[in-house]
Motif scaffolding. Structure first.
Motif, PDB file in Angstrom:
ATOM      1  N   ALA A 235      -6.066 -16.968   9.472  1.00  0.00           N
ATOM      2  CA  ALA A 235      -4.907 -17.365  10.270  1.00  0.00           C
ATOM      3  C   ALA A 235      -4.133 -16.157  10.780  1.00  0.00           C
ATOM      4  O   ALA A 235      -3.488 -16.220  11.831  1.00  0.00           O
ATOM      5  N   ALA A 236      -4.189 -15.049  10.023  1.00  0.00           N
ATOM      6  CA  ALA A 236      -3.512 -13.816  10.437  1.00  0.00           C
ATOM      7  C   ALA A 236      -4.400 -12.946  11.322  1.00  0.00           C
ATOM      8  O   ALA A 236      -4.016 -11.818  11.659  1.00  0.00           O
ATOM      9  N   ASN A 237      -5.580 -13.452  11.673  1.00  0.00           N
ATOM     10  CA  ASN A 237      -6.544 -12.720  12.508  1.00  0.00           C
ATOM     11  C   ASN A 237      -6.974 -11.403  11.864  1.00  0.00           C
ATOM     12  O   ASN A 237      -7.044 -10.359  12.521  1.00  0.00           O
TER      13      ASN A 237
ATOM     14  N   ARG B 102       3.571  -2.594   8.186  1.00  0.00           N
ATOM     15  CA  ARG B 102       4.640  -3.561   7.957  1.00  0.00           C
ATOM     16  C   ARG B 102       4.463  -4.790   8.844  1.00  0.00           C
ATOM     17  O   ARG B 102       4.666  -5.918   8.401  1.00  0.00           O
ATOM     18  N   ARG B 103       4.085  -4.567  10.097  1.00  0.00           N
ATOM     19  CA  ARG B 103       3.853  -5.702  11.000  1.00  0.00           C
ATOM     20  C   ARG B 103       2.683  -6.550  10.521  1.00  0.00           C
ATOM     21  O   ARG B 103       2.719  -7.778  10.594  1.00  0.00           O
ATOM     22  N   THR B 104       1.636  -5.881  10.037  1.00  0.00           N
ATOM     23  CA  THR B 104       0.468  -6.625   9.555  1.00  0.00           C
ATOM     24  C   THR B 104       0.827  -7.448   8.325  1.00  0.00           C
ATOM     25  O   THR B 104       0.428  -8.623   8.211  1.00  0.00           O
ATOM     26  N   ARG B 105       1.586  -6.866   7.406  1.00  0.00           N
ATOM     27  CA  ARG B 105       2.003  -7.617   6.221  1.00  0.00           C
ATOM     28  C   ARG B 105       2.858  -8.821   6.608  1.00  0.00           C
ATOM     29  O   ARG B 105       2.697  -9.922   6.064  1.00  0.00           O
ATOM     30  N   ALA B 106       3.760  -8.600   7.563  1.00  0.00           N
ATOM     31  CA  ALA B 106       4.599  -9.725   8.005  1.00  0.00           C
ATOM     32  C   ALA B 106       3.748 -10.832   8.610  1.00  0.00           C
ATOM     33  O   ALA B 106       4.018 -12.021   8.398  1.00  0.00           O
ATOM     34  N   ARG B 107       2.709 -10.465   9.344  1.00  0.00           N
ATOM     35  CA  ARG B 107       1.806 -11.460   9.936  1.00  0.00           C
ATOM     36  C   ARG B 107       1.078 -12.235   8.856  1.00  0.00           C
ATOM     37  O   ARG B 107       0.908 -13.452   8.941  1.00  0.00           O
ATOM     38  N   ILE B 108       0.621 -11.530   7.831  1.00  0.00           N
ATOM     39  CA  ILE B 108      -0.066 -12.182   6.712  1.00  0.00           C
ATOM     40  C   ILE B 108       0.878 -13.145   6.003  1.00  0.00           C
ATOM     41  O   ILE B 108       0.528 -14.305   5.717  1.00  0.00           O
TER      42      ILE B 108
ATOM     43  N   PRO C  28       0.828  -1.196   0.000  1.00  0.00           N
ATOM     44  CA  PRO C  28       0.000   0.000   0.000  1.00  0.00           C
ATOM     45  C   PRO C  28       0.865   1.250   0.000  1.00  0.00           C
ATOM     46  O   PRO C  28       1.985   1.253   0.498  1.00  0.00           O
ATOM     47  N   ALA C  29       0.334   2.324  -0.569  1.00  0.00           N
ATOM     48  CA  ALA C  29       1.114   3.545  -0.705  1.00  0.00           C
ATOM     49  C   ALA C  29       1.514   4.105   0.650  1.00  0.00           C
ATOM     50  O   ALA C  29       2.615   4.617   0.821  1.00  0.00           O
ATOM     51  N   LYS C  30       0.618   4.036   1.627  1.00  0.00           N
ATOM     52  CA  LYS C  30       0.902   4.576   2.948  1.00  0.00           C
ATOM     53  C   LYS C  30       1.479   3.473   3.819  1.00  0.00           C
ATOM     54  O   LYS C  30       0.778   2.628   4.362  1.00  0.00           O
ATOM     55  N   GLU C  31       2.804   3.496   3.965  1.00  0.00           N
ATOM     56  CA  GLU C  31       3.461   2.450   4.725  1.00  0.00           C
ATOM     57  C   GLU C  31       3.815   2.969   6.110  1.00  0.00           C
ATOM     58  O   GLU C  31       4.436   4.021   6.266  1.00  0.00           O
ATOM     59  N   THR C  32       3.432   2.227   7.115  1.00  0.00           N
ATOM     60  CA  THR C  32       3.680   2.578   8.505  1.00  0.00           C
ATOM     61  C   THR C  32       4.246   1.366   9.223  1.00  0.00           C
ATOM     62  O   THR C  32       4.155   0.238   8.717  1.00  0.00           O
ATOM     63  N   PRO C  33       4.831   1.548  10.402  1.00  0.00           N
ATOM     64  CA  PRO C  33       5.288   0.375  11.167  1.00  0.00           C
ATOM     65  C   PRO C  33       4.173  -0.640  11.394  1.00  0.00           C
ATOM     66  O   PRO C  33       4.400  -1.846  11.315  1.00  0.00           O
TER      67      PRO C  33
END
Length: 211
Positions: free
Chosen positions: A45-47, A15-21, A7-12
């Motif tokens: 599975a990623a809640n 990033r954590r959510t993407r890593a969880r996915i 996504p264009a708006k990247e935040t910490p």
């Protein structure tokens, strides 16, 4: 990072959510298989809700592309850890390398990648997205790091010894033995170690079958 994937708006937090996915995708690919691990199952599975996951990965293709990269990073990380761990006193370096790689092949990133390679045989999209990761691992990880693990040289004989060990282990990890599995695998691992030592001209090993 590719704007198609992130996504264009990247935040910490994003990033954590993407890593969880991506971690959920990797583990489901390993546990239930590539095709069975649907986007909806991965979101669960990623809640996350399906809609929330779509914010990060708008399509299956985007998710797969990012998952391949994530799995490759995890494989490289585990390989570096194994390569940096010294062998036990008195243990031959090539035997240590074989034991280390055999253990790695049963870790989630390696199982997931093997599943993706199998699925890619009939999935052109997946096959394209795997190609670069396969080449990078073959050269940068298994080529250089396995060489260091085994303390072998660089000529074709030593390259062949690494390839023999690597591909026999990978095939053995994927094989389906229906009886006496522990004993059969142990015998095969012993022969693989002896074959690698013969090619590396280490010690007095001359026969593949131990007396």
């Amino acid at each position: 990072m590719d704007a198609r994937t992130y996504p264009a708006k990247e935040t910490p937090k994003s990033r954590r959510t993407r890593a969880r996915i991506l971690d959920a995708a990797m583990r489901l690919f390993a546990e239930v298989g590539y095709h069975a691990a649907t986007n909806a199952m991965i979101a669960d599975a990623a809640n996350l809700t399906r809609g929330a996951m779509l914010y990060h990965f708008a399509s299956r293709e985007e998710l797969v592309e990012a998952a391949v990269a994530y799995i490759e990073v995890e494989r490289a990380r585990l390989f570096e850890q194994a390569a940096s761990a010294p062998s036990a006193p008195g243990v031959d370096a090539s035997e240590h390398a074989i034991d280390a790689y055999w253990a790695l092949l049963h870790e989630a990133p390696f199982v997931a990648f093997a599943e993706l390679e199998t699925a890619a045989r009939t999935d052109p999209m997946l096959r394209v997205r795997l190609a670069a990761a396969q080449s990078a691992f073959d050269r940068a990880q298994v080529g250089d790091r396995f060489l260091a693990l085994a303390q072998a040289g660089e000529d074709p004989r030593f390259q062949t010894s690494r390839d023999l060990g690597r591909f026999l282990l990978e095939g053995l990890a994927k094989g389906a033995m229906t009886y006496d599995e522990p004993a059969r695998k142990e015998r095969l691992l012993t022969v693989v170690k002896r074959a690698v030592r013969v090619l590396n001209r280490k010690g007095d090993v001359q026969e593949l079958w131990p007396d």
